[in-house]
Design a protein around this motif. Structure first.
Motif, PDB file in Angstrom:
ATOM      1  N   PRO A  13     -23.425  44.915 -40.978  1.00  0.00           N
ATOM      2  CA  PRO A  13     -24.210  46.066 -40.481  1.00  0.00           C
ATOM      3  C   PRO A  13     -24.464  46.023 -38.985  1.00  0.00           C
ATOM      4  CG  PRO A  13     -25.582  44.609 -41.829  1.00  0.00           C
ATOM      5  CD  PRO A  13     -24.172  44.176 -42.020  1.00  0.00           C
ATOM      6  N   VAL A  14     -24.542  44.820 -38.398  1.00  0.00           N
ATOM      7  CA  VAL A  14     -24.723  44.718 -36.948  1.00  0.00           C
ATOM      8  C   VAL A  14     -23.507  45.299 -36.224  1.00  0.00           C
ATOM      9  CG1 VAL A  14     -24.925  43.131 -35.001  1.00  0.00           C
ATOM     10  CG2 VAL A  14     -26.304  42.765 -37.052  1.00  0.00           C
ATOM     11  N   LEU A  15     -22.312  44.945 -36.689  1.00  0.00           N
ATOM     12  CA  LEU A  15     -21.098  45.471 -36.072  1.00  0.00           C
ATOM     13  C   LEU A  15     -20.976  46.973 -36.291  1.00  0.00           C
ATOM     14  CD1 LEU A  15     -18.533  42.645 -36.951  1.00  0.00           C
ATOM     15  CD2 LEU A  15     -19.593  43.114 -34.740  1.00  0.00           C
ATOM     16  N   ALA A  16     -21.365  47.455 -37.476  1.00  0.00           N
ATOM     17  CA  ALA A  16     -21.324  48.896 -37.731  1.00  0.00           C
ATOM     18  C   ALA A  16     -22.287  49.638 -36.806  1.00  0.00           C
ATOM     19  CB  ALA A  16     -21.661  49.175 -39.193  1.00  0.00           C
ATOM     20  N   LEU A  17     -23.477  49.074 -36.595  1.00  0.00           N
ATOM     21  CA  LEU A  17     -24.437  49.692 -35.669  1.00  0.00           C
ATOM     22  C   LEU A  17     -23.882  49.690 -34.245  1.00  0.00           C
ATOM     23  CD1 LEU A  17     -27.209  50.909 -35.097  1.00  0.00           C
ATOM     24  CD2 LEU A  17     -28.114  48.582 -34.865  1.00  0.00           C
ATOM     25  N   ALA A  18     -23.170  48.638 -33.887  1.00  0.00           N
ATOM     26  CA  ALA A  18     -22.537  48.597 -32.564  1.00  0.00           C
ATOM     27  C   ALA A  18     -21.522  49.722 -32.423  1.00  0.00           C
ATOM     28  CB  ALA A  18     -21.868  47.237 -32.346  1.00  0.00           C
ATOM     29  N   GLY A  19     -20.734  49.955 -33.481  1.00  0.00           N
ATOM     30  CA  GLY A  19     -19.758  51.045 -33.431  1.00  0.00           C
ATOM     31  C   GLY A  19     -20.415  52.400 -33.300  1.00  0.00           C
ATOM     32  N   ILE A  20     -21.488  52.625 -34.046  1.00  0.00           N
ATOM     33  CA  ILE A  20     -22.217  53.899 -33.957  1.00  0.00           C
ATOM     34  C   ILE A  20     -22.811  54.083 -32.560  1.00  0.00           C
ATOM     35  CG2 ILE A  20     -24.243  55.137 -34.802  1.00  0.00           C
ATOM     36  CD1 ILE A  20     -23.701  53.919 -37.546  1.00  0.00           C
ATOM     37  N   VAL A 114     -15.483  48.302 -28.582  1.00  0.00           N
ATOM     38  CA  VAL A 114     -16.355  47.645 -29.560  1.00  0.00           C
ATOM     39  C   VAL A 114     -15.849  47.836 -30.985  1.00  0.00           C
ATOM     40  CG1 VAL A 114     -18.620  47.872 -30.673  1.00  0.00           C
ATOM     41  CG2 VAL A 114     -18.465  47.557 -28.201  1.00  0.00           C
ATOM     42  N   ILE A 115     -15.387  49.030 -31.341  1.00  0.00           N
ATOM     43  CA  ILE A 115     -14.988  49.299 -32.727  1.00  0.00           C
ATOM     44  C   ILE A 115     -13.755  48.486 -33.127  1.00  0.00           C
ATOM     45  CG2 ILE A 115     -14.115  51.077 -34.290  1.00  0.00           C
ATOM     46  CD1 ILE A 115     -16.045  53.029 -32.964  1.00  0.00           C
ATOM     47  N   PRO A 116     -12.655  48.492 -32.370  1.00  0.00           N
ATOM     48  CA  PRO A 116     -11.534  47.626 -32.771  1.00  0.00           C
ATOM     49  C   PRO A 116     -11.887  46.145 -32.739  1.00  0.00           C
ATOM     50  CG  PRO A 116     -11.113  48.651 -30.625  1.00  0.00           C
ATOM     51  CD  PRO A 116     -12.293  49.348 -31.217  1.00  0.00           C
ATOM     52  N   LEU A 117     -12.757  45.728 -31.826  1.00  0.00           N
ATOM     53  CA  LEU A 117     -13.174  44.322 -31.805  1.00  0.00           C
ATOM     54  C   LEU A 117     -13.959  43.975 -33.069  1.00  0.00           C
ATOM     55  CD1 LEU A 117     -14.302  43.736 -28.101  1.00  0.00           C
ATOM     56  CD2 LEU A 117     -12.158  43.063 -29.189  1.00  0.00           C
ATOM     57  N   GLY A 118     -14.839  44.885 -33.502  1.00  0.00           N
ATOM     58  CA  GLY A 118     -15.591  44.640 -34.721  1.00  0.00           C
ATOM     59  C   GLY A 118     -14.688  44.519 -35.935  1.00  0.00           C
ATOM     60  N   ALA A 134     -15.712  46.608 -45.535  1.00  0.00           N
ATOM     61  CA  ALA A 134     -16.332  46.355 -44.234  1.00  0.00           C
ATOM     62  C   ALA A 134     -15.573  47.068 -43.113  1.00  0.00           C
ATOM     63  CB  ALA A 134     -16.394  44.856 -43.963  1.00  0.00           C
ATOM     64  N   THR A 135     -14.249  46.985 -43.119  1.00  0.00           N
ATOM     65  CA  THR A 135     -13.474  47.651 -42.067  1.00  0.00           C
ATOM     66  C   THR A 135     -13.549  49.169 -42.198  1.00  0.00           C
ATOM     67  OG1 THR A 135     -11.458  47.431 -43.399  1.00  0.00           O
ATOM     68  CG2 THR A 135     -11.883  45.732 -41.751  1.00  0.00           C
ATOM     69  N   ALA A 136     -13.634  49.673 -43.431  1.00  0.00           N
ATOM     70  CA  ALA A 136     -13.795  51.128 -43.612  1.00  0.00           C
ATOM     71  C   ALA A 136     -15.111  51.597 -43.017  1.00  0.00           C
ATOM     72  CB  ALA A 136     -13.714  51.478 -45.099  1.00  0.00           C
ATOM     73  N   LEU A 137     -16.174  50.810 -43.228  1.00  0.00           N
ATOM     74  CA  LEU A 137     -17.476  51.154 -42.651  1.00  0.00           C
ATOM     75  C   LEU A 137     -17.422  51.129 -41.131  1.00  0.00           C
ATOM     76  CD1 LEU A 137     -20.547  51.651 -43.058  1.00  0.00           C
ATOM     77  CD2 LEU A 137     -20.828  49.164 -43.063  1.00  0.00           C
ATOM     78  N   MET A 138     -16.781  50.117 -40.573  1.00  0.00           N
ATOM     79  CA  MET A 138     -16.694  49.991 -39.121  1.00  0.00           C
ATOM     80  C   MET A 138     -15.869  51.123 -38.525  1.00  0.00           C
ATOM     81  SD  MET A 138     -17.771  47.929 -36.746  1.00  0.00           S
ATOM     82  CE  MET A 138     -17.578  48.019 -34.966  1.00  0.00           C
ATOM     83  N   SER A 139     -14.773  51.455 -39.164  1.00  0.00           N
ATOM     84  CA  SER A 139     -13.914  52.514 -38.647  1.00  0.00           C
ATOM     85  C   SER A 139     -14.601  53.876 -38.738  1.00  0.00           C
ATOM     86  CB  SER A 139     -12.595  52.535 -39.426  1.00  0.00           C
ATOM     87  OG  SER A 139     -11.660  53.396 -38.829  1.00  0.00           O
ATOM     88  N   ALA A 140     -15.366  54.089 -39.827  1.00  0.00           N
ATOM     89  CA  ALA A 140     -16.079  55.366 -39.986  1.00  0.00           C
ATOM     90  C   ALA A 140     -17.181  55.540 -38.957  1.00  0.00           C
ATOM     91  CB  ALA A 140     -16.670  55.466 -41.387  1.00  0.00           C
ATOM     92  N   SER A 141     -17.674  54.432 -38.389  1.00  0.00           N
ATOM     93  CA  SER A 141     -18.750  54.531 -37.402  1.00  0.00           C
ATOM     94  C   SER A 141     -18.333  55.341 -36.178  1.00  0.00           C
ATOM     95  CB  SER A 141     -19.201  53.129 -36.965  1.00  0.00           C
ATOM     96  OG  SER A 141     -18.196  52.460 -36.219  1.00  0.00           O
ATOM     97  N   VAL A 180     -25.903  40.940 -32.069  1.00  0.00           N
ATOM     98  CA  VAL A 180     -24.624  40.231 -31.985  1.00  0.00           C
ATOM     99  C   VAL A 180     -24.843  38.769 -31.615  1.00  0.00           C
ATOM    100  CG1 VAL A 180     -22.451  40.077 -30.705  1.00  0.00           C
ATOM    101  CG2 VAL A 180     -23.299  42.307 -31.466  1.00  0.00           C
ATOM    102  N   LEU A 181     -25.713  38.520 -30.640  1.00  0.00           N
ATOM    103  CA  LEU A 181     -26.006  37.142 -30.242  1.00  0.00           C
ATOM    104  C   LEU A 181     -26.585  36.327 -31.397  1.00  0.00           C
ATOM    105  CD1 LEU A 181     -27.547  37.723 -26.697  1.00  0.00           C
ATOM    106  CD2 LEU A 181     -25.405  36.528 -27.198  1.00  0.00           C
ATOM    107  N   ALA A 182     -27.401  36.966 -32.230  1.00  0.00           N
ATOM    108  CA  ALA A 182     -28.102  36.244 -33.291  1.00  0.00           C
ATOM    109  C   ALA A 182     -27.272  36.099 -34.563  1.00  0.00           C
ATOM    110  CB  ALA A 182     -29.419  36.942 -33.612  1.00  0.00           C
ATOM    111  N   LEU A 183     -26.424  37.076 -34.881  1.00  0.00           N
ATOM    112  CA  LEU A 183     -25.847  37.112 -36.227  1.00  0.00           C
ATOM    113  C   LEU A 183     -24.319  37.109 -36.286  1.00  0.00           C
ATOM    114  CD1 LEU A 183     -28.258  39.771 -37.774  1.00  0.00           C
ATOM    115  CD2 LEU A 183     -28.327  37.295 -38.106  1.00  0.00           C
ATOM    116  N   VAL A 184     -23.650  37.493 -35.232  1.00  0.00           N
ATOM    117  CA  VAL A 184     -22.192  37.617 -35.298  1.00  0.00           C
ATOM    118  C   VAL A 184     -21.535  36.309 -34.871  1.00  0.00           C
ATOM    119  CG1 VAL A 184     -20.175  38.849 -34.415  1.00  0.00           C
ATOM    120  CG2 VAL A 184     -22.297  40.096 -34.867  1.00  0.00           C
TER     121      VAL A 184
END
Length: 580
Positions: A13-20, A114-118, A134-141, A180-184
């Motif tokens: 969810p952190v990466l998805a929020l980054a994409g959004i 950010v999105i392709p990196l995620g 997970a990748t579908a969620l990131m791409s949809a962001s 990202v610093l805390a969880l990724v």
């Protein structure tokens, strides 16, 4: 270390929020575009660079960031992108004139990677059964942020000072940076090597020339000397860049991988889908805001126009798990075809029914559902066909192809809406319908392109009861063992007939082996149990190992480097220097 739990780890969810957060920047300034000349005391042609600057820096940064991420670390480059987003937001928020605002928007564009990196981080850290959703969620962001950004920006612009938009963007960027610093985690995958500076400069020149011509051609004139010169420069430099990339040892973009059938067709479909997606964003807000006196305008405010598109953004997010399930059952190729077909249906509905707000809401939701399905499948198609150490670069290139599609859509729709006008100088109803028909046609073309991609075997998943892998597809398993990996092995663009190809598992056991045919084609059957880790290729004294993603049914063409041995008597014999 990869995550093996069947539950989604916190970094998804952190990466998805980054994409959004990053995709919000695309529509952040849309409500203010007509007001910027008054707010900044500048000509409309000059304030247009507030949008163009972001487009140009994003196009240049995405492939470069992707290559650097494969070399030095994906999490590290993700943090760099977020830092650029925050810095650009602060510069824009503090600006009181045009130039600083353009600089801030340009810095924001550098965060587009950010999105392709995620997506690439997810491939490195998640097991196959979790990767699809997970990748579908990131791409949809990408679509979610764009759809939600318009009403949010319109609301802030109508109730507060316009600088608040950028302060809000910067604050959200800080939240994501901390997450990202805390969880990724950082990926351990590294491509190494040297950065291709010549390739980066060449690609930057080609992209800037092409996008300037496309985005400014309507203003400068499509036949003007400036526009034509930019198109010529883009074409010539792109040809020279491709020549260089095919000859340098460590290219910015590995064109030999990019020309693999699955990668090439997916990227081509991405351009067309990008065109189709963006057509809605250009047509629907204008239809909603035109006065009712035109006979087809709906006389709504920019806020209402944004709210009409907002449900579509939520639907994109909701469709990401559906996209993953279809991909698991029938393969991402099928998912992308279904998504493109749904987009075509949505535009067909809009072209026929657009006389009321609720009709446009229904049409935009259908289109958004199709986009959510299609965008969720594209990364799976790309990642199944490229080496794991090139994941970030390959996903970045795919993201760039989508961006080019949106740029072409903007140019084509702009020309049509500017040329087909009424006596009052506003676009005719026929112009809007024509753009929607083109959006539907582009989606149909995407279906045809994707149909040419070879089908893949469904991704296996782990059951919670036994922990063993079983196929998700409903149909019974075939009697013959499915191929672990299939493709063509070549050396200097010629078939490497007789090459021996072996797939080994993560614990070093052989999962299958085969000898390539005289035309270089191969299909390695599964004879052992375990996750596919490496594809080892041996031919005429050359040995090469390519990482696999742990998934069966992979399409992978292999281009062998170097010079073949003079003694062909040992053709296919294991290379003594190879260690698995």
């Amino acid at each position: 270390m990869s995550v093996t739990s069947t539950r989604a780890p916190a970094f998804v969810p952190v990466l998805a929020l980054a994409g959004i957060t990053v995709s919000l920047q695309q529509t952040l300034v849309v409500p203010l575009v007509p007001q910027f000349p008054r707010l900044l005391g500048a000509a409309p042609a000059d304030t247009a660079w507030i949008v163009t600057a972001t487009l140009l820096t994003a196009a240049v940064a995405v492939p470069i960031v992707g290559r650097l991420a494969d070399m030095v670390g994906k999490r590290r480059m993700l943090l760099v992108c977020l830092a650029m987003l925050i810095a650009g937001s602060v510069v824009a928020a503090l600006s009181t004139s045009l130039v600083p605002l353009i600089v801030g928007r340009a810095l924001q564009g550098l965060a587009t990677g950010v999105i392709p990196l995620g997506i690439s981080l997810m491939r490195d850290e998640l097991p196959p059964e979790r990767l699809g959703s997970a990748t579908a969620l990131m791409s949809a962001s990408l679509g979610v942020g764009g759809a939600l950004g318009l009403p949010l920006a319109a609301l802030i612009a109508q109730t507060a000072d316009w600088h608040v938009l950028f302060w809000a963007a910067g604050g959200l960027g800080v939240v994501v940076l901390v997450g990202v610093l805390a969880l990724v985690p950082e990926s351990t995958q590294r491509a190494g090597g040297r950065f291709d500076l010549v390739g980066a400069v060449g690609l930057a020149i080609a992209l800037v020339s092409l996008l300037l011509a496309v985005s400014k051609g309507g203003t400068w004139g499509w036949g003007s000397a400036t526009t034509v010169t930019l198109f010529v420069v883009a074409a010539v430099v792109l040809l020279l860049w491709a020549w260089w990339e095919l000859r340098t040892r460590q290219p910015l973009v590995d064109l030999r991988v990019s020309r693999r059938r699955q990668v090439l067709l997916t990227n081509t479909a991405s351009i067309v889908m990008g065109f189709s997606m963006f057509a809605m964003s250009l047509v629907y807000p204008q239809l909603l805001q035109l006065p009712t006196s035109t006979g087809y305008g709906l006389g709504q405010s920019i806020l209402v126009a944004g709210l009409v598109l907002a449900p579509g953004g939520l639907c994109m997010m909701a469709m990401s798990p559906v996209s993953a399930r279809i991909s698991a059952a029938s393969g991402p190729r099928t998912t992308l075809m279904i998504g493109a077909f749904v987009v075509a249906v949505g535009y067909g509905v809009g072209a026929v029914f657009h006389g009321s707000v609720w009709e446009l809401v229904i049409s935009s939701i259908v289109i958004a559902c199709g986009i959510g399905l299609g965008y969720g499948a594209m990364p799976s198609l790309i990642m199944a066909a490229v080496p794991v150490e090139q994941t970030a670069a390959a996903n970045s290139l795919n993201n760039l192809m989508r961006a080019l599609g949106t740029s072409f859509a903007s140019a084509v729709a702009g020309v049509l809406l500017a040329s087909l006008v009424t006596a009052a100088g506003v676009p005719t109803e026929g112009a809007f319908v024509l753009v929607m028909v083109l959006g539907a046609g582009a989606a149909v073309v995407a279906v045809a392109i994707v149909a040419a991609i070879p089908p893949q075997r469904p991704v296996p998943r782990r059951t919670e009861r036994t922990g063993t892998a079983e196929a998700v597809a409903a149909e019974p398993e075939p009697v013959a063992a499915p191929a672990l990996v299939r493709g063509v092995v070549r050396h200097r663009d010629a078939p490497a007939g007789g090459a021996v190809l072996t797939v080994v598992s993560t614990d070093g056991h052989q999962l299958g082996t085969v000898r390539a045919g005289e035309d270089g084609t191969f299909a390695v059957p599964r004879t052992g149990t375990g996750r596919a880790h490496l594809l080892v290729v041996q031919w005429s004294g050359i040995a090469q190992a390519e990482p696999l993603g742990g998934t069966d049914g992979v399409e992978r063409d292999v281009d062998l480097p170097g010079d073949a041995g003079r003694d062909r008597g040992g053709r296919g014999a294991p290379a003594p220097s190879l260690t698995v």
